[in-house]
Write a protein that holds these residues in place. Structure first.
Motif, PDB file in Angstrom:
ATOM      1  N   ASP A 288     -26.124 -53.388   5.130  1.00  0.00           N
ATOM      2  CA  ASP A 288     -27.008 -52.469   4.396  1.00  0.00           C
ATOM      3  C   ASP A 288     -26.217 -51.664   3.373  1.00  0.00           C
ATOM      4  OD1 ASP A 288     -29.377 -53.165   5.570  1.00  0.00           O
ATOM      5  OD2 ASP A 288     -29.258 -51.645   7.147  1.00  0.00           O
ATOM      6  N   GLN A 289     -25.022 -51.218   3.804  1.00  0.00           N
ATOM      7  CA  GLN A 289     -24.203 -50.427   2.871  1.00  0.00           C
ATOM      8  C   GLN A 289     -23.795 -51.273   1.665  1.00  0.00           C
ATOM      9  OE1 GLN A 289     -21.133 -49.224   5.574  1.00  0.00           O
ATOM     10  NE2 GLN A 289     -22.555 -47.888   6.695  1.00  0.00           N
ATOM     11  N   ALA A 290     -23.495 -52.549   1.924  1.00  0.00           N
ATOM     12  CA  ALA A 290     -23.099 -53.433   0.808  1.00  0.00           C
ATOM     13  C   ALA A 290     -24.265 -53.593  -0.169  1.00  0.00           C
ATOM     14  CB  ALA A 290     -22.651 -54.791   1.352  1.00  0.00           C
ATOM     15  N   VAL A 291     -25.481 -53.764   0.363  1.00  0.00           N
ATOM     16  CA  VAL A 291     -26.656 -53.888  -0.525  1.00  0.00           C
ATOM     17  C   VAL A 291     -26.805 -52.597  -1.331  1.00  0.00           C
ATOM     18  CG1 VAL A 291     -29.163 -54.209  -0.620  1.00  0.00           C
ATOM     19  CG2 VAL A 291     -27.821 -55.503   1.059  1.00  0.00           C
ATOM     20  N   ASP A 292     -26.678 -51.455  -0.656  1.00  0.00           N
ATOM     21  CA  ASP A 292     -26.838 -50.168  -1.355  1.00  0.00           C
ATOM     22  C   ASP A 292     -25.826 -50.032  -2.494  1.00  0.00           C
ATOM     23  OD1 ASP A 292     -28.859 -49.585   0.392  1.00  0.00           O
ATOM     24  OD2 ASP A 292     -27.677 -48.212   1.648  1.00  0.00           O
ATOM     25  N   ARG A 293     -24.590 -50.474  -2.243  1.00  0.00           N
ATOM     26  CA  ARG A 293     -23.564 -50.374  -3.302  1.00  0.00           C
ATOM     27  C   ARG A 293     -23.916 -51.268  -4.480  1.00  0.00           C
ATOM     28  NH1 ARG A 293     -19.943 -50.242   0.969  1.00  0.00           N
ATOM     29  NH2 ARG A 293     -19.531 -52.478   0.817  1.00  0.00           N
ATOM     30  N   MET A 294     -24.435 -52.456  -4.190  1.00  0.00           N
ATOM     31  CA  MET A 294     -24.814 -53.371  -5.291  1.00  0.00           C
ATOM     32  C   MET A 294     -25.945 -52.757  -6.112  1.00  0.00           C
ATOM     33  SD  MET A 294     -24.512 -57.242  -3.796  1.00  0.00           S
ATOM     34  CE  MET A 294     -24.312 -57.297  -2.039  1.00  0.00           C
ATOM     35  N   VAL A 295     -26.882 -52.109  -5.418  1.00  0.00           N
ATOM     36  CA  VAL A 295     -28.015 -51.502  -6.130  1.00  0.00           C
ATOM     37  C   VAL A 295     -27.513 -50.408  -7.082  1.00  0.00           C
ATOM     38  CG1 VAL A 295     -30.099 -50.079  -5.821  1.00  0.00           C
ATOM     39  CG2 VAL A 295     -29.764 -52.122  -4.421  1.00  0.00           C
ATOM     40  N   ILE A 296     -26.532 -49.620  -6.612  1.00  0.00           N
ATOM     41  CA  ILE A 296     -25.980 -48.549  -7.471  1.00  0.00           C
ATOM     42  C   ILE A 296     -25.347 -49.170  -8.716  1.00  0.00           C
ATOM     43  CG2 ILE A 296     -24.126 -46.819  -7.596  1.00  0.00           C
ATOM     44  CD1 ILE A 296     -24.793 -46.180  -4.617  1.00  0.00           C
ATOM     45  N   ASP A 297     -24.581 -50.237  -8.512  1.00  0.00           N
ATOM     46  CA  ASP A 297     -23.935 -50.899  -9.655  1.00  0.00           C
ATOM     47  C   ASP A 297     -24.966 -51.515 -10.596  1.00  0.00           C
ATOM     48  OD1 ASP A 297     -21.511 -50.165  -8.740  1.00  0.00           O
ATOM     49  OD2 ASP A 297     -20.839 -52.162  -8.127  1.00  0.00           O
ATOM     50  N   PHE A 298     -25.974 -52.172 -10.026  1.00  0.00           N
ATOM     51  CA  PHE A 298     -26.992 -52.798 -10.885  1.00  0.00           C
ATOM     52  C   PHE A 298     -27.707 -51.738 -11.730  1.00  0.00           C
ATOM     53  CE2 PHE A 298     -27.463 -56.701  -7.947  1.00  0.00           C
ATOM     54  CZ  PHE A 298     -26.838 -57.541  -8.857  1.00  0.00           C
ATOM     55  N   ARG A 299     -27.985 -50.578 -11.115  1.00  0.00           N
ATOM     56  CA  ARG A 299     -28.706 -49.540 -11.862  1.00  0.00           C
ATOM     57  C   ARG A 299     -27.868 -49.082 -13.058  1.00  0.00           C
ATOM     58  NH1 ARG A 299     -29.464 -45.811  -8.129  1.00  0.00           N
ATOM     59  NH2 ARG A 299     -31.630 -46.255  -7.593  1.00  0.00           N
ATOM     60  N   GLU A 300     -26.559 -48.897 -12.815  1.00  0.00           N
ATOM     61  CA  GLU A 300     -25.668 -48.438 -13.884  1.00  0.00           C
ATOM     62  C   GLU A 300     -25.625 -49.483 -15.019  1.00  0.00           C
ATOM     63  OE1 GLU A 300     -20.975 -47.419 -14.126  1.00  0.00           O
ATOM     64  OE2 GLU A 300     -21.906 -47.378 -12.135  1.00  0.00           O
ATOM     65  N   ARG A 301     -25.569 -50.746 -14.627  1.00  0.00           N
ATOM     66  CA  ARG A 301     -25.523 -51.819 -15.632  1.00  0.00           C
ATOM     67  C   ARG A 301     -26.831 -51.885 -16.397  1.00  0.00           C
ATOM     68  NH1 ARG A 301     -23.214 -56.718 -12.046  1.00  0.00           N
ATOM     69  NH2 ARG A 301     -21.166 -55.890 -11.590  1.00  0.00           N
ATOM     70  N   ARG A 302     -27.936 -51.762 -15.660  1.00  0.00           N
ATOM     71  CA  ARG A 302     -29.247 -51.777 -16.320  1.00  0.00           C
ATOM     72  C   ARG A 302     -29.306 -50.693 -17.395  1.00  0.00           C
ATOM     73  NH1 ARG A 302     -34.423 -48.771 -13.863  1.00  0.00           N
ATOM     74  NH2 ARG A 302     -32.847 -47.153 -14.080  1.00  0.00           N
ATOM     75  N   ASP A 303     -28.909 -49.461 -16.999  1.00  0.00           N
ATOM     76  CA  ASP A 303     -29.021 -48.344 -17.940  1.00  0.00           C
ATOM     77  C   ASP A 303     -28.163 -48.595 -19.174  1.00  0.00           C
ATOM     78  OD1 ASP A 303     -30.752 -47.177 -16.186  1.00  0.00           O
ATOM     79  OD2 ASP A 303     -29.286 -45.764 -15.340  1.00  0.00           O
ATOM     80  N   ALA A 304     -26.946 -49.116 -18.964  1.00  0.00           N
ATOM     81  CA  ALA A 304     -26.056 -49.355 -20.101  1.00  0.00           C
ATOM     82  C   ALA A 304     -26.630 -50.431 -21.017  1.00  0.00           C
ATOM     83  CB  ALA A 304     -24.679 -49.768 -19.590  1.00  0.00           C
ATOM     84  N   LEU A 305     -27.143 -51.510 -20.424  1.00  0.00           N
ATOM     85  CA  LEU A 305     -27.641 -52.620 -21.252  1.00  0.00           C
ATOM     86  C   LEU A 305     -28.922 -52.227 -21.990  1.00  0.00           C
ATOM     87  CD1 LEU A 305     -27.287 -55.545 -22.172  1.00  0.00           C
ATOM     88  CD2 LEU A 305     -28.627 -56.276 -20.177  1.00  0.00           C
ATOM     89  N   VAL A 306     -29.820 -51.538 -21.300  1.00  0.00           N
ATOM     90  CA  VAL A 306     -31.075 -51.136 -21.949  1.00  0.00           C
ATOM     91  C   VAL A 306     -30.764 -50.224 -23.139  1.00  0.00           C
ATOM     92  CG1 VAL A 306     -33.193 -49.759 -21.642  1.00  0.00           C
ATOM     93  CG2 VAL A 306     -32.540 -51.443 -19.911  1.00  0.00           C
TER      94      VAL A 306
END
Ligand SMILES: Cc1ncc(COP(=O)(O)O)c(C=O)c1O
Length: 394
Positions: A288-306
């Motif tokens: 679960d912690q690994a999924v949570d960390r991936m979600v944090i990274d994906f959100r940061e990438r999403r914001d940068a790309l958008v």
């Protein structure tokens, strides 16, 4: 000799992501450097504890055939996970484990849809829906997914598409290719329509854990829906396990029995040690912690790309609430989506997918996956900007 290919093969479509990836690999073999924004695959490694669980299982002898629908204990763990996630009491007999979730889609269509039936699919949507509906000689009916509506398909539009021939409705939230997500009110309205018209629903929730804003509402979890819904999910996306080929479906027992027969007639079973790894993915806090960390990274990438894409004249990019794709509108650049995707790959080394590879409703868009490092995403956006003749703002 002349090899005669069966007629049904002409009805199968493709997933352009795999084709563009192959073209990109050719360019790379010729020495070109390519930024990969085409693949729908997390770039993270599978969490170590899950890999360890598979190795332990393999050493412990999990190298044989298993029951066709999966090992009983793994189906029980999967049912418990589904119950936790959706609130619907679910038992092992409702679960079918397959090598990848695509099989759940194919088996659902083979078990429940006759030639000539209509199946409503999101457009733009995951291309395999249309391909497999065509393959079983049913008629795909496009349900628009519009940027103007935040990429939430509209239940009122759905009502107008239902006919006496409609057999199945395919819903996907969070969605590929747009990242759009249904709100609770949408899900409830869709459930009501499915019940009124006695439709079977295939709810593809493979991105259910990859949510950045709002809450994922499972159609399967809406009151009265479990009896008419096949919940399609898998390990590929949330736990970065695409190559393990592990999917699962949750469904009424009468349908699960048919899928069991289809498994016996096709793959026999999913890999035994991969099945045991799923238990570790579902049940361990580390996973679960690994999924949570991936979600944090994906959100940061999403914001940068958008932000980078919205800085390019002619591009409007909605910030998606889930999955790991953006679906920018490029129509104001004057380019057609297929020509732009082709030119970006061959002239700039940016692999992106044309919106129309997800259906006619994707016209005027590109699909970019942000399952890549921020550096690569920014280089990709810079290259798109310079190709379109402008610098990325900021
Ligand atoms: C919406 C959607 N459903 C299903 C799949 C299939 O995933 P898998 O077969 O790896 O479980 C994908 C993969 O890209 C997807 O985007």
């Amino acid at each position: 000799m002349t090899i005669h290919i069966a007629d049904r093969m002409s009805r199968l479509g493709t997933e352009t992501a795999f084709e563009v990836l192959a073209q990109a690999r050719v360019l790379e073999a010729q020495g070109h450097e390519v930024i990969h924004l085409e693949i729908g695959e997390p770039d993270f490694a599978t969490p170590d504890n899950i890999i360890d669980a598979a190795i332990r299982a393999m050493r412990g002898g999990a190298t044989h055939y298993t029951p066709a629908s999966g090992i009983l204990e793994v189906r029980e763990a999967t049912a418990a996970y589904v119950t936790r996630e959706t609130g619907v009491p679910t038992a092992a007999q409702n679960i079918v484990i397959t090598p990848g979730s695509k099989n759940i889609l194919l088996f659902a269509l083979l078990s429940l849809v006759n030639p000539g039936d209509e199946v409503i699919i999101p457009d733009p949507g995951y291309p395999i829906y249309r391909s497999l509906v065509d393959f079983v000689e049913a008629t795909p009916v496009s349900w628009p997914v519009r940027q103007a509506n935040g990429f939430r398909p509209d239940p009122e539009e759905l009502r107008a598409l239902i006919t006496a021939r409609t057999r199945m409705l395919i819903v996907n939230s969070p969605q590929n290719p747009t990242g759009g997500m249904l709100l609770r009110e949408d899900t409830e309205a869709i459930a009501l329509l499915a019940q009124e018209h006695d439709l079977i629903v295939l709810s593809d929730e493979i991105y259910r854990r990859l949510v950045y804003e709002g809450e994922h509402v499972s159609l399967f979890g809406i009151d009265g829906m479990a009896e008419r819904t096949i919940l399609m999910d898998g390990l590929s996306k949330a736990w970065a396990m695409c190559g393990w080929r592990l999917g699962f479906g949750t469904m009424p027992v009468e349908i699960a029995r048919r899928m069991d027969t289809l498994m016996i007639n096709s793959s026999s079973c999913a890999a035994a040690f991969a099945q045991w790894a799923a238990v570790e993915a579902f049940d361990s806090p580390e996973s679960d912690q690994a999924v949570d960390r991936m979600v944090i990274d994906f959100r940061e990438r999403r914001d940068a790309l958008v932000a980078a894409l919205n800085g390019i004249p002619g591009i409007t990019c909605h910030s998606p609430h889930g999955a790991f794709y953006v679906f920018p509108d490029i129509s104001a650049t004057g380019w057609n989506d297929r020509e732009l995707a082709h030119a970006l790959l061959h002239e700039m080394g940016v692999a992106a997918l044309p919106g129309t590879s997800f259906g006619p409703g994707g016209e005027g868009h590109l699909r970019l996956s942000y399952a890549n490092s921020i550096d690569n995403l920014m280089t990709g956006a810079d290259r798109i900007a310079s190709f379109l003749g402008a610098a990325v703002a900021g």
